[in-house]
Design a protein around this motif. Structure first.
Motif, PDB file in Angstrom:
ATOM      1  N   VAL A  96      24.355  11.390  16.986  1.00  0.00           N
ATOM      2  CA  VAL A  96      23.038  11.193  17.602  1.00  0.00           C
ATOM      3  C   VAL A  96      22.217  12.454  17.328  1.00  0.00           C
ATOM      4  CG1 VAL A  96      21.780  10.768  19.734  1.00  0.00           C
ATOM      5  CG2 VAL A  96      24.009   9.694  19.371  1.00  0.00           C
ATOM      6  N   THR A  97      21.535  12.464  16.180  1.00  0.00           N
ATOM      7  CA  THR A  97      20.710  13.597  15.778  1.00  0.00           C
ATOM      8  C   THR A  97      19.327  13.094  15.393  1.00  0.00           C
ATOM      9  OG1 THR A  97      21.433  13.444  13.463  1.00  0.00           O
ATOM     10  CG2 THR A  97      22.706  14.890  14.929  1.00  0.00           C
ATOM     11  N   TYR A  98      18.386  14.007  15.320  1.00  0.00           N
ATOM     12  CA  TYR A  98      17.008  13.651  14.984  1.00  0.00           C
ATOM     13  C   TYR A  98      16.933  12.972  13.615  1.00  0.00           C
ATOM     14  CZ  TYR A  98      11.900  14.361  15.103  1.00  0.00           C
ATOM     15  OH  TYR A  98      10.543  14.187  15.135  1.00  0.00           O
ATOM     16  N   SER A  99      17.673  13.509  12.645  1.00  0.00           N
ATOM     17  CA  SER A  99      17.616  12.950  11.296  1.00  0.00           C
ATOM     18  C   SER A  99      18.151  11.527  11.248  1.00  0.00           C
ATOM     19  CB  SER A  99      18.399  13.833  10.319  1.00  0.00           C
ATOM     20  OG  SER A  99      19.757  13.933  10.700  1.00  0.00           O
ATOM     21  N   GLN A 100      19.148  11.220  12.076  1.00  0.00           N
ATOM     22  CA  GLN A 100      19.684   9.865  12.111  1.00  0.00           C
ATOM     23  C   GLN A 100      18.604   8.871  12.518  1.00  0.00           C
ATOM     24  OE1 GLN A 100      22.511   9.619  10.294  1.00  0.00           O
ATOM     25  NE2 GLN A 100      23.594   8.543  11.919  1.00  0.00           N
ATOM     26  N   PHE A 101      17.802   9.256  13.490  1.00  0.00           N
ATOM     27  CA  PHE A 101      16.749   8.360  13.962  1.00  0.00           C
ATOM     28  C   PHE A 101      15.632   8.214  12.925  1.00  0.00           C
ATOM     29  CE2 PHE A 101      18.781   9.428  17.982  1.00  0.00           C
ATOM     30  CZ  PHE A 101      18.739   8.217  18.658  1.00  0.00           C
ATOM     31  N   THR A 102      15.138   9.344  12.399  1.00  0.00           N
ATOM     32  CA  THR A 102      14.007   9.257  11.467  1.00  0.00           C
ATOM     33  C   THR A 102      14.392   8.532  10.178  1.00  0.00           C
ATOM     34  OG1 THR A 102      14.538  11.470  10.605  1.00  0.00           O
ATOM     35  CG2 THR A 102      12.918  11.322  12.373  1.00  0.00           C
ATOM     36  N   LEU A 103      15.588   8.799   9.663  1.00  0.00           N
ATOM     37  CA  LEU A 103      16.009   8.147   8.419  1.00  0.00           C
ATOM     38  C   LEU A 103      16.251   6.657   8.635  1.00  0.00           C
ATOM     39  CD1 LEU A 103      18.419  10.857   6.934  1.00  0.00           C
ATOM     40  CD2 LEU A 103      16.073  10.307   6.235  1.00  0.00           C
ATOM     41  N   ALA A 104      16.820   6.310   9.782  1.00  0.00           N
ATOM     42  CA  ALA A 104      17.043   4.891  10.077  1.00  0.00           C
ATOM     43  C   ALA A 104      15.720   4.156  10.250  1.00  0.00           C
ATOM     44  CB  ALA A 104      17.906   4.747  11.329  1.00  0.00           C
ATOM     45  N   VAL A 128      -2.448   4.435   0.621  1.00  0.00           N
ATOM     46  CA  VAL A 128      -1.723   5.695   0.793  1.00  0.00           C
ATOM     47  C   VAL A 128      -1.937   6.262   2.193  1.00  0.00           C
ATOM     48  CG1 VAL A 128      -1.639   8.110   0.038  1.00  0.00           C
ATOM     49  CG2 VAL A 128      -1.653   6.272  -1.659  1.00  0.00           C
ATOM     50  N   LEU A 129      -3.137   6.098   2.735  1.00  0.00           N
ATOM     51  CA  LEU A 129      -3.439   6.624   4.075  1.00  0.00           C
ATOM     52  C   LEU A 129      -2.568   5.990   5.157  1.00  0.00           C
ATOM     53  CD1 LEU A 129      -7.337   6.912   4.019  1.00  0.00           C
ATOM     54  CD2 LEU A 129      -5.674   8.778   3.960  1.00  0.00           C
ATOM     55  N   VAL A 130      -2.040   4.792   4.871  1.00  0.00           N
ATOM     56  CA  VAL A 130      -1.184   4.126   5.853  1.00  0.00           C
ATOM     57  C   VAL A 130       0.083   4.933   6.114  1.00  0.00           C
ATOM     58  CG1 VAL A 130       0.129   2.011   6.322  1.00  0.00           C
ATOM     59  CG2 VAL A 130      -2.106   1.870   5.232  1.00  0.00           C
ATOM     60  N   THR A 131       0.516   5.745   5.134  1.00  0.00           N
ATOM     61  CA  THR A 131       1.739   6.523   5.322  1.00  0.00           C
ATOM     62  C   THR A 131       1.585   7.590   6.412  1.00  0.00           C
ATOM     63  OG1 THR A 131       1.106   8.094   3.566  1.00  0.00           O
ATOM     64  CG2 THR A 131       2.452   6.205   2.940  1.00  0.00           C
ATOM     65  N   ILE A 132       0.349   7.989   6.703  1.00  0.00           N
ATOM     66  CA  ILE A 132       0.154   9.035   7.723  1.00  0.00           C
ATOM     67  C   ILE A 132       0.568   8.539   9.111  1.00  0.00           C
ATOM     68  CG2 ILE A 132      -1.527  10.522   8.855  1.00  0.00           C
ATOM     69  CD1 ILE A 132      -3.085  10.596   6.236  1.00  0.00           C
ATOM     70  N   PRO A 133       0.002   7.427   9.620  1.00  0.00           N
ATOM     71  CA  PRO A 133       0.477   6.946  10.925  1.00  0.00           C
ATOM     72  C   PRO A 133       1.922   6.465  10.885  1.00  0.00           C
ATOM     73  CG  PRO A 133      -1.059   5.379   9.947  1.00  0.00           C
ATOM     74  CD  PRO A 133      -1.125   6.611   9.113  1.00  0.00           C
ATOM     75  N   ALA A 134       2.363   5.953   9.729  1.00  0.00           N
ATOM     76  CA  ALA A 134       3.749   5.500   9.631  1.00  0.00           C
ATOM     77  C   ALA A 134       4.719   6.670   9.772  1.00  0.00           C
ATOM     78  CB  ALA A 134       3.973   4.795   8.295  1.00  0.00           C
ATOM     79  N   THR A 135       4.410   7.787   9.119  1.00  0.00           N
ATOM     80  CA  THR A 135       5.256   8.977   9.239  1.00  0.00           C
ATOM     81  C   THR A 135       5.224   9.524  10.653  1.00  0.00           C
ATOM     82  OG1 THR A 135       4.877   9.545   6.906  1.00  0.00           O
ATOM     83  CG2 THR A 135       5.660  11.301   8.352  1.00  0.00           C
ATOM     84  N   LEU A 159       1.512  -4.461  10.598  1.00  0.00           N
ATOM     85  CA  LEU A 159       1.268  -3.207  11.303  1.00  0.00           C
ATOM     86  C   LEU A 159       2.077  -3.155  12.598  1.00  0.00           C
ATOM     87  CD1 LEU A 159      -0.366  -0.580  11.365  1.00  0.00           C
ATOM     88  CD2 LEU A 159      -2.138  -1.801  12.626  1.00  0.00           C
ATOM     89  N   ALA A 160       2.094  -4.263  13.333  1.00  0.00           N
ATOM     90  CA  ALA A 160       2.863  -4.310  14.576  1.00  0.00           C
ATOM     91  C   ALA A 160       4.359  -4.192  14.300  1.00  0.00           C
ATOM     92  CB  ALA A 160       2.562  -5.607  15.327  1.00  0.00           C
ATOM     93  N   SER A 161       4.789  -4.755  13.179  1.00  0.00           N
ATOM     94  CA  SER A 161       6.224  -4.712  12.866  1.00  0.00           C
ATOM     95  C   SER A 161       6.706  -3.298  12.571  1.00  0.00           C
ATOM     96  CB  SER A 161       6.520  -5.622  11.667  1.00  0.00           C
ATOM     97  OG  SER A 161       5.927  -5.116  10.480  1.00  0.00           O
ATOM     98  N   LEU A 162       5.811  -2.407  12.130  1.00  0.00           N
ATOM     99  CA  LEU A 162       6.202  -1.011  11.921  1.00  0.00           C
ATOM    100  C   LEU A 162       6.673  -0.382  13.227  1.00  0.00           C
ATOM    101  CD1 LEU A 162       3.414   0.352   9.526  1.00  0.00           C
ATOM    102  CD2 LEU A 162       5.841   0.103   8.993  1.00  0.00           C
ATOM    103  N   GLY A 163       5.866  -0.538  14.273  1.00  0.00           N
ATOM    104  CA  GLY A 163       6.239   0.019  15.568  1.00  0.00           C
ATOM    105  C   GLY A 163       7.457  -0.675  16.163  1.00  0.00           C
ATOM    106  N   LEU A 164       7.508  -2.002  16.024  1.00  0.00           N
ATOM    107  CA  LEU A 164       8.636  -2.758  16.573  1.00  0.00           C
ATOM    108  C   LEU A 164       9.936  -2.376  15.875  1.00  0.00           C
ATOM    109  CD1 LEU A 164       9.645  -4.965  18.460  1.00  0.00           C
ATOM    110  CD2 LEU A 164       9.116  -6.639  16.666  1.00  0.00           C
ATOM    111  N   ALA A 165       9.890  -2.238  14.551  1.00  0.00           N
ATOM    112  CA  ALA A 165      11.089  -1.863  13.813  1.00  0.00           C
ATOM    113  C   ALA A 165      11.568  -0.472  14.205  1.00  0.00           C
ATOM    114  CB  ALA A 165      10.810  -1.913  12.304  1.00  0.00           C
ATOM    115  N   ALA A 190       4.689   7.834  13.329  1.00  0.00           N
ATOM    116  CA  ALA A 190       5.455   6.916  14.175  1.00  0.00           C
ATOM    117  C   ALA A 190       6.950   7.146  14.008  1.00  0.00           C
ATOM    118  CB  ALA A 190       5.107   5.469  13.832  1.00  0.00           C
ATOM    119  N   ALA A 191       7.402   7.348  12.770  1.00  0.00           N
ATOM    120  CA  ALA A 191       8.830   7.550  12.515  1.00  0.00           C
ATOM    121  C   ALA A 191       9.351   8.788  13.230  1.00  0.00           C
ATOM    122  CB  ALA A 191       9.077   7.657  11.014  1.00  0.00           C
ATOM    123  N   PHE A 192       8.629   9.886  13.114  1.00  0.00           N
ATOM    124  CA  PHE A 192       9.104  11.130  13.721  1.00  0.00           C
ATOM    125  C   PHE A 192       8.827  11.168  15.226  1.00  0.00           C
ATOM    126  CE2 PHE A 192       9.394  12.225   9.330  1.00  0.00           C
ATOM    127  CZ  PHE A 192      10.393  13.180   9.272  1.00  0.00           C
ATOM    128  N   GLY A 193       7.761  10.502  15.673  1.00  0.00           N
ATOM    129  CA  GLY A 193       7.481  10.455  17.100  1.00  0.00           C
ATOM    130  C   GLY A 193       8.488   9.602  17.852  1.00  0.00           C
TER     131      GLY A 193
END
Length: 239
Positions: A39-47, A95-102, A16-22, A104-107
């Motif tokens: 340097v665009t939003y999509s570059q960050f979220t996809l990476a 499956v619910l784990v994808t909600i905070p993961a998504t 769980l911690a590695s998600l945020g760190l990554a 985190a990715a976009f935030g």
């Protein structure tokens, strides 16, 4: 309860911690090395989504194999004799784990986009919308469920993780090589390579027949193996 159990171990907490760190490290890498025009939003979220395609399925694998590899299955299935109910609860929790993961990715991606644009001296490029959020979440969910299915089929953490690495990285590379050298397979690849379609979904690059390709490969690589996994779990002897 199953959601809590997924992160109630040392390995679960580290994952769980590695998600945020990554997410933070990936954003930093883009800011440091990406050209200003990229340097665009999509570059960050996809990476940020790339390491998630590894971490989330591993979380799903461990959530379902823990009852077998840690020898706690006997206690679990004694308290809840209906194995199907336990397996369903684990699938929903995974499956619910994808909600905070998504989120985190976009935030984190949004913060990285602002910081990267400021350092590059350009206006931030906001090229992601709510549809892209949905595509990203669905793509990560399918990959997570693939890990879950492999865990339910193999019921051994190490074996299931290795199987997912073969599915996610070795097999797509071999198929890409074959498609590059054989035109007949290049045409057939979207109908047989599930990871190819899942990656396209993460990028929001599906349209037309691509949804049919995704449906067929999901049926073959996800739904059918899930059916075998459920039957296997219901019939297997718990020791």
């Amino acid at each position: 309860m199953e959601l809590r159990k997924s992160f109630d171990t040392r390995s679960g907490r580290w994952l769980l911690a590695s998600l945020g760190l990554a997410a933070v490290l990936t954003s930093g890498a883009i800011i440091a090395w990406a050209p200003a025009d990229q340097v665009t939003y999509s570059q960050f979220t996809l990476a940020i989504g790339v390491p998630m395609t590894i971490i989330l399925p591993i979380i799903a694998v461990l959530s379902v194999t823990s009852e077998w590899s840690q020898r706690s299955g006997l206690a679990t299935f004694t308290l809840v004799p209906h194995r199907g109910r336990v397996l369903s609860a684990k699938a929903v929790a995974a499956v619910l784990v994808t909600i905070p993961a998504t989120a985190a990715a976009f935030g984190v991606g949004a913060l990285g986009n602002l910081a990267g644009a400021a350092l590059a001296g350009v206006d931030p490029g906001w090229d992601q919308g709510w549809a892209d959020v949905g595509f990203f979440a669905l793509g990560q969910t399918l990959l997570l469920l693939t890990g879950f299915v492999l865990g339910a089929l193999i019921r051994n953490s190490s074996g299931a993780i290795v199987a997912y690495m073969l599915y996610g990285f070795v097999a797509p590379g071999l198929m890409a090589f074959l498609a590059f050298n054989q035109q007949w397979f290049a045409d057939a690849r979207p109908w047989v390579d599930a990871k190819y379609n899942q990656d396209a979904l993460l990028r929001g690059a599906l349209g037309g027949d691509d949804w049919s390709h995704l449906a067929v490969t999901s049926l073959v690589w996800l739904v059918v193996p899930m059916a075998f996994a459920v039957v296997n779990v219901l019939r297997s002897e718990v020791k």
